[in-house]
Scaffold this motif. Structure first.
Motif, mmCIF file in Angstrom:
data_model
loop_
_atom_site.group_PDB
_atom_site.id
_atom_site.type_symbol
_atom_site.label_atom_id
_atom_site.label_comp_id
_atom_site.label_asym_id
_atom_site.label_seq_id
_atom_site.Cartn_x
_atom_site.Cartn_y
_atom_site.Cartn_z
ATOM 1 N N TYR A 17 30.547 25.877 43.754
ATOM 2 C CA TYR A 17 30.794 27.316 43.773
ATOM 3 C C TYR A 17 30.744 27.870 42.354
ATOM 4 O O TYR A 17 30.611 27.110 41.378
ATOM 5 C CB TYR A 17 32.147 27.614 44.420
ATOM 6 N N LEU A 18 30.831 29.189 42.227
ATOM 7 C CA LEU A 18 30.823 29.852 40.928
ATOM 8 C C LEU A 18 32.214 30.365 40.593
ATOM 9 O O LEU A 18 32.905 30.925 41.457
ATOM 10 C CB LEU A 18 29.831 31.016 40.921
ATOM 11 N N ASP A 19 32.610 30.169 39.350
ATOM 12 C CA ASP A 19 33.881 30.707 38.892
ATOM 13 C C ASP A 19 33.778 32.232 38.823
ATOM 14 O O ASP A 19 32.849 32.767 38.208
ATOM 15 C CB ASP A 19 34.221 30.146 37.512
ATOM 16 N N PRO A 20 34.691 32.982 39.448
ATOM 17 C CA PRO A 20 34.564 34.451 39.472
ATOM 18 C C PRO A 20 34.724 35.092 38.099
ATOM 19 O O PRO A 20 34.271 36.217 37.893
ATOM 20 C CB PRO A 20 35.690 34.885 40.426
ATOM 21 N N ASP A 21 35.352 34.406 37.143
ATOM 22 C CA ASP A 21 35.548 34.977 35.812
ATOM 23 C C ASP A 21 34.364 34.714 34.890
ATOM 24 O O ASP A 21 33.920 35.601 34.151
ATOM 25 C CB ASP A 21 36.823 34.410 35.178
ATOM 26 N N THR A 22 33.843 33.498 34.916
ATOM 27 C CA THR A 22 32.759 33.133 34.002
ATOM 28 C C THR A 22 31.387 33.181 34.648
ATOM 29 O O THR A 22 30.373 33.256 33.961
ATOM 30 C CB THR A 22 32.983 31.717 33.447
#
Length: 261
Positions: free
Chosen positions: A234-239
């Motif tokens: 998944y993708l980190d929502p902050d970075t």
């Protein structure tokens, strides 16, 4: 500013330098790359090396070595970073050698990454890494007990699958060289390979154009518990960088994170 050093006919290696690169490092790179033709499946038509030294003191690995080798019309690329140019060249030589061997292996069989081998043929990936059973730890007692952050090197899907094979891992997080997006490659359970994320296919692999979901760590844990899969990408929502939350064999979780820009 960059400059190119002409190569000798024997070396057949063009070297471009960027930054404060010593002349002896250029000669070292020429020699290291020139001898790799013994690992090529076809004649090496040309080799180009780029050596870069960053003057930024905040850069963790200021020295970078990149190479492009024309093997019978096919471009083979590799790169590496290190604290100094010599170490970067050593790492480049090792990666380039393995990539050339991979290319040589592909020349021997068209089924390199498809999970299909001819009779009596051995390939990386024929026998996935054998693992013991997961410890049956209740989900509510699981914790993230291991966290690792890596600066992901851009590579092709084939290169990532090859690296995963060499390391004996079941998945490998990388940045796709064509799309610039973080992606993951893993074993598909049938002796082949699968990919997740926005990536471009390699030989014998299915092209994937799928943007992974942005999840918090808690959401990723919930998804992993519900799916029953060994990991979730998944993708980190902050970075916006890729992450892999995976189930360890002690029943706890591990987390691999791509370093931010």
């Amino acid at each position: 500013m960059s400059r190119s050093r002409p190569t000798t006919p024997d070396a057949a290696v063009q070297v471009t330098v960027r930054g404060d690169v010593p002349d002896d490092a250029v000669r070292y790179a020429e020699a290291k790359v020139a001898h790799l033709d013994r690992y090529a499946a076809q004649p090496v038509l040309a080799s180009h090396v780029v050596l870069t030294v960053s003057a930024d003191p905040a850069v963790a690995w200021p020295a970078r070595a990149e190479a492009t080798v024309d093997v019978g019309g096919t471009l083979v690329r590799a790169h590496a970073g290190a604290a100094d140019v010599t170490r970067a060249v050593d790492a480049l030589e090792d990666r380039l050698r393995r990539t050339l061997l991979q290319h040589q292996d592909r020349e021997r069989t068209r089924h390199r990454w498809t999970g299909v081998a001819t009779e009596g043929e051995w390939r990386h990936g024929d026998l996935p890494t054998e693992r013991g059973p997961f410890f049956p730890r209740p989900p509510e007692t699981r914790e993230v007990v291991r966290r690792k952050t890596f600066a992901l090197a851009p590579m092709t899907l084939d290169e990532a699958a090859f690296e995963m094979d060499l390391l004996g891992h079941d998945f490998y997080l990388f940045t796709d060289a064509a799309t610039g997006k973080d992606a993951v490659v893993c074993r598909d359970g049938d002796g082949g390979f699968a990919a997740g994320g926005e990536t471009t296919a390699g030989a014998g692999m299915v092209e994937v154009r799928e943007t992974p979901a942005q999840l918090t760590e808690a959401e990723a844990r919930a998804r992993l518990e519900l799916s029953g899969e060994p990991f979730v990408f998944y993708l980190d929502p902050d970075t916006g960088r890729g992450q892999v939350l995976y189930l360890r064999y002690d029943g706890h979780y591990g987390l691999i994170t791509a370093a931010g820009e």
